[in-house]
Design an enzyme around this catalytic site. Structure first.
Site, mmCIF file in Angstrom:
data_model
loop_
_atom_site.group_PDB
_atom_site.id
_atom_site.type_symbol
_atom_site.label_atom_id
_atom_site.label_comp_id
_atom_site.label_asym_id
_atom_site.label_seq_id
_atom_site.Cartn_x
_atom_site.Cartn_y
_atom_site.Cartn_z
ATOM 1 C CB ALA A 1 -0.923 -0.009 1.218
ATOM 2 N NE ARG B 1 3.785 -13.256 -2.022
ATOM 3 C CZ ARG B 1 3.171 -12.092 -1.818
ATOM 4 N NH1 ARG B 1 2.102 -11.784 -2.510
ATOM 5 N NH2 ARG B 1 3.622 -11.252 -0.904
ATOM 6 C CB CYS C 1 1.341 6.428 10.092
ATOM 7 S SG CYS C 1 0.772 4.986 10.989
ATOM 8 N N GLY D 1 -3.436 1.076 7.613
ATOM 9 C CA GLY D 1 -2.222 1.044 8.423
ATOM 10 C C GLY D 1 -1.658 -0.359 8.556
ATOM 11 C CE LYS E 1 5.933 1.235 16.182
ATOM 12 N NZ LYS E 1 5.072 0.622 15.152
ATOM 13 N NE ARG F 1 -5.287 -1.240 12.778
ATOM 14 C CZ ARG F 1 -4.141 -0.696 12.356
ATOM 15 N NH1 ARG F 1 -4.156 0.399 11.610
ATOM 16 N NH2 ARG F 1 -2.989 -1.229 12.699
ATOM 17 C CG HIS G 1 -3.908 6.640 11.129
ATOM 18 N ND1 HIS G 1 -4.584 5.619 10.510
ATOM 19 C CD2 HIS G 1 -2.675 6.141 11.430
ATOM 20 C CE1 HIS G 1 -3.791 4.559 10.424
ATOM 21 N NE2 HIS G 1 -2.634 4.849 10.961
ATOM 22 C CD GLN H 1 -3.319 5.343 7.151
ATOM 23 O OE1 GLN H 1 -4.131 6.240 6.904
ATOM 24 N NE2 GLN H 1 -3.505 4.111 6.741
#
Lengths: 333, 333
Positions: A15, A41, A131, A162, A215, A237, A244, A317
């Site tokens: 993403a 892959r 983020c 995220g 963090k 979440r 976010h 984010q």
């Protein structure tokens, strides 16, 4: 930014990797040659950059010959293993993972806040912050400059993107299942995420806080160069695809009014005020999705502490919280 | 509770009204006769109570002859207009709206916290508190008893059923639309609620706070009998059908440890601890939906203030946040 660079994206199909490619294109970053790297892959697949198809190559330790800037976003394990090889080959690594963020000889950079740090990278590695931390600090840095930041209490409302493409897929599948009345079996998250909120982002530590929650403390201190800054955070979440939101209580050294706070954002790049209660104007995730700016609203005097504000900040984010910030760092070099 | 009572539900067809009927049935409340009242639009419809069908009657000022207990949940306007008639007819009104909550001669009651207040209702009206306030205080009251509560900073994650049946319908319709890729037009809320979060619950006041956010301050002070309590709150609507979650930072007069906090819930009715980070155990809205107990987890030392905890509380706001609490008040009478 005068001389075109050879740029590599590690994790090109993720993403954030996809968004990095778009940011390079949209911002007219001076790319001489773009190398797309991913796992075996994905090797052989093609992605389009400036109208031309580029074949994805498998990431190896020899992938970085001739690369000037390597944008990493393939998880901490990949960064730990391959970033040193990229730096040894002469590339400047801009790493979106948490692998190197807290190392003393790796700058941790939000260009609008501490962009000068990007020019001092003794190991050839620059870290992109978490983020939620980037978005929260985009709202707090102008206030810190004006009033002196003392502490942060934050509760997050974090989008499923995220968790990468798999997080988006999980929510989309569960929305389909809920629409049809089918049973829901969580895979990515510990619980169903549709019609639910989950107060668990990243792994738990011994302290009871998750890594994600810590963090904002550790990265916030480093980015703002405030070793005494106090931060307490709850990361949650929510069933939102992208962007976010963070509910923030910030305490300052000096007295602060709502008007002075709003005025502190004037002329500040990357952050805009959307705050007019009388008109029911405030930021929501759908407003910032795909946009560069973080939006701040709901600015009001906190009712518990002196010299404190409550505010609500929203940002994409995947973009400012990851890909855009990394490309902005590259622009500083 | 010995003598069976004549009970009326005003707003019987609403989300909370339906739940009130179920709570009366499930808790074997001693009902002699149940009267269901609603607007003319719903009059003539039937609802089932203990296996018997009851026809809904149109609410008028003459609806309360012979009623002992009138449970109101049809909005503040209806309460203001009809609660005095019910009280004048001799009924005890238990009102779920905000109409009378802050009046000095109307007790504001959470049975587990200040149930004794229900017996002193000079106007014959008892108010049921705001849903987020009830759930937050269910988590904080045991800690207040043990450590002395000083301040609350809260960010809410409020379910759409807090807006009644229309809120549920809005989310369900938008989930169907998102599943099909159809455009989404918000009706109940200012923005789409699917894949979004909205920091606006109830109307804005001059202070920049919404009415909902100030309820936790004013109602919290009244329920806990703590006129000096400081509360700062951010209320946010999330795309969850049912159960509110609240991220809480609570500061206490005395020192408090995580272990002491968990121990403070032992034997306390209506609230249970679900808190084991090592096992990834914490409450989520889907766990409390349709349940009586509020669940508390993520208990940890706040990293900003001394004598403070961060915690996460979840409760079914239709049930404990509204209908159950009202029926529990009726049980006290």
């Amino acid at each position: 930014m005068n001389e075109p660079k050879n740029v590599a994206i590690v994790g090109a199909t993720g993403a954030v990797g996809v968004e990095m490619l778009q940011c390079l294109e949209q911002r007219n970053f001076p790319v001489k040659n773009l190398t797309l790297l991913a796992s075996a892959r994905s090797a052989g697949k093609r992605m389009t950059f400036r109208g031309a198809e580029i074949e994805i190559q498998e990431l190896t330790h020899d992938s970085f010959q001739g690369i000037d800037i390597a944008l990493f976003s393939a998880g901490g394990g990949i960064s730990k293993e391959f970033a040193p090889s990229a730096a040894a080959a002469g590339a400047i690594v801009i790493d979106n993972s948490s692998a190197f963020r807290m190392e003393d000889d790796v700058p941790l950079v939000v260009p609008e806040i501490n962009g000068d740090q990007a020019l001092k990278a003794p190991r050839g590695i620059i870290a992109n912050p978490n983020c939620s931390t980037i978005i929260t600090l985009m709202a707090l840095a102008p206030l810190h400059s004006a009033f002196g930041l003392k502490s942060i209490i934050a509760s997050t409302y974090q989008a499923v993107s995220g968790s990468g493409a798999q997080g988006i897929l999980e929510l989309e599948e569960q929305i389909q299942a809920m629409a049809k009345g089918d049973p829901i079996t969580p895979k990515v998250y510990q619980h169903p995420i549709v019609s639910n909120v989950i107060p668990e982002v990243d792994a738990f530590t011994e302290s009871g806080y998750t890594k994600e929650e810590l963090k904002m403390l550790h990265e916030g201190r480093k980015i703002l160069n405030l070793p005494e800054l106090r931060v307490s955070c709850t990361c949650v979440r929510v069933p939102v695809v992208r962007s976010h939101s963070i509910s923030v209580t910030a305490q300052f050294d000096q007295e602060v009014s709502v008007e002075a706070a709003r005025a502190a954002y004037a002329g500040k790049p990357g952050v805009a005020v959307r705050d007019n209660p009388a008109e029911r104007l405030y930021p929501v995730p759908l407003d910032t999705t795909g946009k560069d700016d973080c939006l701040v609203g709901r600015i009001r005097k906190n009712l518990v502490f002196n010299n404190a504000l409550d505010l609500w900040v929203v940002g994409d984010q995947v973009r400012k919280g990851a890909a855009l910030n990394a490309v902005q760092i590259a622009e500083l070099l």
